[in-house]
Design a protein around this motif. Structure first.
Motif, PDB file in Angstrom:
ATOM      1  N   ASP A 128       0.802  -1.217   0.000  1.00  0.00           N
ATOM      2  CA  ASP A 128       0.000   0.000   0.000  1.00  0.00           C
ATOM      3  C   ASP A 128       0.841   1.276   0.000  1.00  0.00           C
ATOM      4  O   ASP A 128       0.305   2.374   0.173  1.00  0.00           O
ATOM      5  CB  ASP A 128      -0.954   0.004   1.196  1.00  0.00           C
ATOM      6  CG  ASP A 128      -0.224  -0.085   2.537  1.00  0.00           C
ATOM      7  OD1 ASP A 128       1.025  -0.272   2.532  1.00  0.00           O
ATOM      8  OD2 ASP A 128      -0.886   0.023   3.586  1.00  0.00           O
ATOM      9  N   LEU A 129       2.124   1.159  -0.211  1.00  0.00           N
ATOM     10  CA  LEU A 129       2.976   2.343  -0.280  1.00  0.00           C
ATOM     11  C   LEU A 129       2.604   3.169  -1.510  1.00  0.00           C
ATOM     12  O   LEU A 129       2.239   2.625  -2.563  1.00  0.00           O
ATOM     13  CB  LEU A 129       4.445   1.924  -0.347  1.00  0.00           C
ATOM     14  CG  LEU A 129       5.506   3.030  -0.274  1.00  0.00           C
ATOM     15  CD1 LEU A 129       5.500   3.683   1.109  1.00  0.00           C
ATOM     16  CD2 LEU A 129       6.895   2.453  -0.568  1.00  0.00           C
ATOM     17  N   ASP A 130       2.698   4.486  -1.395  1.00  0.00           N
ATOM     18  CA  ASP A 130       2.404   5.391  -2.511  1.00  0.00           C
ATOM     19  C   ASP A 130       3.231   4.984  -3.728  1.00  0.00           C
ATOM     20  O   ASP A 130       4.438   4.745  -3.630  1.00  0.00           O
ATOM     21  CB  ASP A 130       2.753   6.822  -2.084  1.00  0.00           C
ATOM     22  CG  ASP A 130       2.352   7.872  -3.122  1.00  0.00           C
ATOM     23  OD1 ASP A 130       2.036   7.510  -4.271  1.00  0.00           O
ATOM     24  OD2 ASP A 130       2.378   9.067  -2.773  1.00  0.00           O
ATOM     25  N   VAL A 131       2.585   4.911  -4.910  1.00  0.00           N
ATOM     26  CA  VAL A 131       3.291   4.479  -6.113  1.00  0.00           C
ATOM     27  C   VAL A 131       4.441   5.422  -6.450  1.00  0.00           C
ATOM     28  O   VAL A 131       5.445   4.999  -7.035  1.00  0.00           O
ATOM     29  CB  VAL A 131       2.329   4.362  -7.310  1.00  0.00           C
ATOM     30  CG1 VAL A 131       1.350   3.231  -7.117  1.00  0.00           C
ATOM     31  CG2 VAL A 131       1.610   5.685  -7.581  1.00  0.00           C
ATOM     32  N   LYS A 132       4.334   6.677  -6.095  1.00  0.00           N
ATOM     33  CA  LYS A 132       5.423   7.614  -6.355  1.00  0.00           C
ATOM     34  C   LYS A 132       6.662   7.256  -5.532  1.00  0.00           C
ATOM     35  O   LYS A 132       7.789   7.310  -6.022  1.00  0.00           O
ATOM     36  CB  LYS A 132       4.977   9.049  -6.050  1.00  0.00           C
ATOM     37  CG  LYS A 132       3.833   9.560  -6.915  1.00  0.00           C
ATOM     38  CD  LYS A 132       3.435  10.963  -6.505  1.00  0.00           C
ATOM     39  CE  LYS A 132       2.243  11.464  -7.315  1.00  0.00           C
ATOM     40  NZ  LYS A 132       1.836  12.830  -6.879  1.00  0.00           N
ATOM     41  N   ILE A 133       6.439   6.875  -4.278  1.00  0.00           N
ATOM     42  CA  ILE A 133       7.566   6.493  -3.424  1.00  0.00           C
ATOM     43  C   ILE A 133       8.146   5.153  -3.884  1.00  0.00           C
ATOM     44  O   ILE A 133       9.353   4.925  -3.802  1.00  0.00           O
ATOM     45  CB  ILE A 133       7.132   6.438  -1.947  1.00  0.00           C
ATOM     46  CG1 ILE A 133       6.601   7.801  -1.508  1.00  0.00           C
ATOM     47  CG2 ILE A 133       8.305   6.028  -1.058  1.00  0.00           C
ATOM     48  CD1 ILE A 133       7.589   8.947  -1.689  1.00  0.00           C
ATOM     49  N   LYS A 134       7.295   4.257  -4.399  1.00  0.00           N
ATOM     50  CA  LYS A 134       7.810   3.016  -4.980  1.00  0.00           C
ATOM     51  C   LYS A 134       8.740   3.322  -6.155  1.00  0.00           C
ATOM     52  O   LYS A 134       9.786   2.682  -6.320  1.00  0.00           O
ATOM     53  CB  LYS A 134       6.654   2.124  -5.441  1.00  0.00           C
ATOM     54  CG  LYS A 134       5.817   1.529  -4.315  1.00  0.00           C
ATOM     55  CD  LYS A 134       4.718   0.627  -4.872  1.00  0.00           C
ATOM     56  CE  LYS A 134       3.855   0.040  -3.767  1.00  0.00           C
ATOM     57  NZ  LYS A 134       2.797  -0.866  -4.270  1.00  0.00           N
ATOM     58  N   ALA A 135       8.353   4.297  -6.979  1.00  0.00           N
ATOM     59  CA  ALA A 135       9.209   4.696  -8.098  1.00  0.00           C
ATOM     60  C   ALA A 135      10.526   5.276  -7.596  1.00  0.00           C
ATOM     61  O   ALA A 135      11.581   5.050  -8.192  1.00  0.00           O
ATOM     62  CB  ALA A 135       8.476   5.705  -8.977  1.00  0.00           C
ATOM     63  N   VAL A 136      10.485   6.013  -6.488  1.00  0.00           N
ATOM     64  CA  VAL A 136      11.712   6.574  -5.915  1.00  0.00           C
ATOM     65  C   VAL A 136      12.605   5.456  -5.378  1.00  0.00           C
ATOM     66  O   VAL A 136      13.832   5.497  -5.542  1.00  0.00           O
ATOM     67  CB  VAL A 136      11.373   7.594  -4.814  1.00  0.00           C
ATOM     68  CG1 VAL A 136      12.648   8.148  -4.189  1.00  0.00           C
ATOM     69  CG2 VAL A 136      10.539   8.741  -5.386  1.00  0.00           C
ATOM     70  N   LEU A 137      12.018   4.437  -4.764  1.00  0.00           N
ATOM     71  CA  LEU A 137      12.815   3.308  -4.286  1.00  0.00           C
ATOM     72  C   LEU A 137      13.438   2.546  -5.455  1.00  0.00           C
ATOM     73  O   LEU A 137      14.563   2.032  -5.340  1.00  0.00           O
ATOM     74  CB  LEU A 137      11.947   2.368  -3.448  1.00  0.00           C
ATOM     75  CG  LEU A 137      11.562   2.879  -2.057  1.00  0.00           C
ATOM     76  CD1 LEU A 137      10.598   1.910  -1.368  1.00  0.00           C
ATOM     77  CD2 LEU A 137      12.803   3.079  -1.186  1.00  0.00           C
ATOM     78  N   LEU A 138      12.736   2.473  -6.577  1.00  0.00           N
ATOM     79  CA  LEU A 138      13.336   1.883  -7.774  1.00  0.00           C
ATOM     80  C   LEU A 138      14.546   2.698  -8.191  1.00  0.00           C
ATOM     81  O   LEU A 138      15.606   2.140  -8.516  1.00  0.00           O
ATOM     82  CB  LEU A 138      12.304   1.838  -8.902  1.00  0.00           C
ATOM     83  CG  LEU A 138      12.811   1.382 -10.278  1.00  0.00           C
ATOM     84  CD1 LEU A 138      13.371  -0.028 -10.217  1.00  0.00           C
ATOM     85  CD2 LEU A 138      11.682   1.471 -11.311  1.00  0.00           C
ATOM     86  N   GLY A 139      14.432   4.019  -8.158  1.00  0.00           N
ATOM     87  CA  GLY A 139      15.578   4.859  -8.463  1.00  0.00           C
ATOM     88  C   GLY A 139      16.723   4.652  -7.494  1.00  0.00           C
ATOM     89  O   GLY A 139      17.894   4.705  -7.883  1.00  0.00           O
ATOM     90  N   ALA A 140      16.407   4.390  -6.223  1.00  0.00           N
ATOM     91  CA  ALA A 140      17.456   4.157  -5.229  1.00  0.00           C
ATOM     92  C   ALA A 140      18.276   2.917  -5.572  1.00  0.00           C
ATOM     93  O   ALA A 140      19.477   2.863  -5.288  1.00  0.00           O
ATOM     94  CB  ALA A 140      16.833   4.013  -3.838  1.00  0.00           C
ATOM     95  N   CYS A 141      17.645   1.907  -6.185  1.00  0.00           N
ATOM     96  CA  CYS A 141      18.387   0.706  -6.604  1.00  0.00           C
ATOM     97  C   CYS A 141      19.487   1.071  -7.600  1.00  0.00           C
ATOM     98  O   CYS A 141      20.621   0.582  -7.499  1.00  0.00           O
ATOM     99  CB  CYS A 141      17.436  -0.303  -7.242  1.00  0.00           C
ATOM    100  SG  CYS A 141      16.359  -1.157  -6.105  1.00  0.00           S
ATOM    101  N   PHE A 142      19.142   1.920  -8.564  1.00  0.00           N
ATOM    102  CA  PHE A 142      20.131   2.306  -9.565  1.00  0.00           C
ATOM    103  C   PHE A 142      21.260   3.125  -8.936  1.00  0.00           C
ATOM    104  O   PHE A 142      22.433   2.950  -9.282  1.00  0.00           O
ATOM    105  CB  PHE A 142      19.451   3.100 -10.679  1.00  0.00           C
ATOM    106  CG  PHE A 142      18.508   2.282 -11.510  1.00  0.00           C
ATOM    107  CD1 PHE A 142      18.983   1.399 -12.466  1.00  0.00           C
ATOM    108  CD2 PHE A 142      17.139   2.390 -11.342  1.00  0.00           C
ATOM    109  CE1 PHE A 142      18.112   0.632 -13.233  1.00  0.00           C
ATOM    110  CE2 PHE A 142      16.262   1.632 -12.107  1.00  0.00           C
ATOM    111  CZ  PHE A 142      16.746   0.755 -13.050  1.00  0.00           C
ATOM    112  N   LEU A 143      20.930   4.026  -8.002  1.00  0.00           N
ATOM    113  CA  LEU A 143      21.964   4.817  -7.347  1.00  0.00           C
ATOM    114  C   LEU A 143      22.895   3.925  -6.537  1.00  0.00           C
ATOM    115  O   LEU A 143      24.131   4.080  -6.598  1.00  0.00           O
ATOM    116  CB  LEU A 143      21.315   5.867  -6.442  1.00  0.00           C
ATOM    117  CG  LEU A 143      22.292   6.810  -5.725  1.00  0.00           C
ATOM    118  CD1 LEU A 143      23.148   7.577  -6.719  1.00  0.00           C
ATOM    119  CD2 LEU A 143      21.525   7.772  -4.810  1.00  0.00           C
TER     120      LEU A 143
END
Length: 273
Positions: A238-253
């Motif tokens: 149930d996490l906000d989809v925007k924050i999920k997208a940010v966590l995806l970005g954190a993987c790349f960083l």
């Protein structure tokens, strides 16, 4: 008996940018198959969901697989990274491609600034990651790593900002208003040899684990002779989809900071500080 009618055929789907076919004989089992690639079917978008992020509303984990580049293996020349983002069932959600020039990759190596374009199953860019040129050592606390996440491109939805700490790699996840939402803490020595490496996603007080970013051990051959990395990220459904997208970005960083070799063929070990 009436004559048999020919089967109905829908429109030919577009092939996503950078598609890589499955092995010969592989049969798609779920979702939409485009030229041998099984894509996750698009769900109904929830309210106030940026276009393309509706896929994230249905999942609580992602697998990020970097594609093997033969040029890097043969001559050791660093090429632009490409990734597949999949769900837990192996269905592709997105395809990601680094957009940098060869001079930047050669001169800056794993510290290079980059733009990563993340596309859906019709090649539409739905997420864009922007990393400026920054330091990554605790010796330079005023110029630490940052990553900006746009969804769609041109619309910021969140940020990853490295937090100064003398012992551990730490990051803060922020929303589009640059308000702190979550924390990420990694190990002092991010060594990928023979075991997974975990970066914990924590609440703001750092007392409760709410997710995890994991660099998976890929086997001795891939680890020693390529800079191809596999990651997993877990988060609440149930996490906000925007924050999920940010966590995806954190993987790349995290990949670029700790596990991306400056050129093909070297073993990575990230030591904080």
């Amino acid at each position: 008996m009436p004559p048999k009618q020919p089967p109905q055929r829908g429109p030919t789907p577009q092939v996503a940018y950078g598609y890589v076919p499955h092995a010969p004989g592989a049969q798609p089992v779920h979702g939409q198959a485009l030229q041998g690639v099984v894509w996750m079917p698009a769900p109904i978008p929830p309210p106030n969901c940026p276009p393309g992020l509706e896929y994230l509303s249905q999942i609580d984990q992602m697998i990020i697989q970097q594609k093997i580049e033969l040029v890097e293996i043969i001559i050791g020349f660093e090429t632009s990274n490409r990734y597949e983002v999949k769900n837990a069932w192996g269905q592709r959600i997105y395809f990601a491609a680094e957009d940098t020039d060869c001079c930047t990759r050669l001169c800056c190596g794993m510290d290079r600034p980059f733009t990563i374009k993340i596309m859906d199953n019709v090649g539409q860019e739905v997420i864009e990651l922007q990393r400026p040129l920054r330091c990554s050592s605790c010796c330079f606390p005023c110029c630490l790593q940052e990553l900006e996440v746009h969804a769609p491109p041109g619309t910021p939805v969140g940020y990853i900002k490295q937090t100064w700490d003398p012992c551990l790699p730490k990051f803060t996840i922020q929303n589009e208003l640059q308000q702190d939402v979550l924390k990420i803490t990694g190990p002092c020595i991010a060594c990928s040899f023979c075991e997974d490496v975990h970066f914990e996603v924590l609440s703001l007080d750092e007392q409760t684990a709410v997710g995890r970013i994991s660099k998976h051990w890929s086997g001795i051959v891939k680890e020693l002779f390529t800079d191809t990395d596999n990651f997993g990220v877990q988060f609440p459904l149930d996490l906000d989809v925007k924050i999920k997208a940010v966590l995806l970005g954190a993987c790349f960083l995290v990949d670029f900071m700790f596990f991306e070799a400056g050129g093909g063929g070297s073993q990575r070990m990230g030591v904080w500080g």
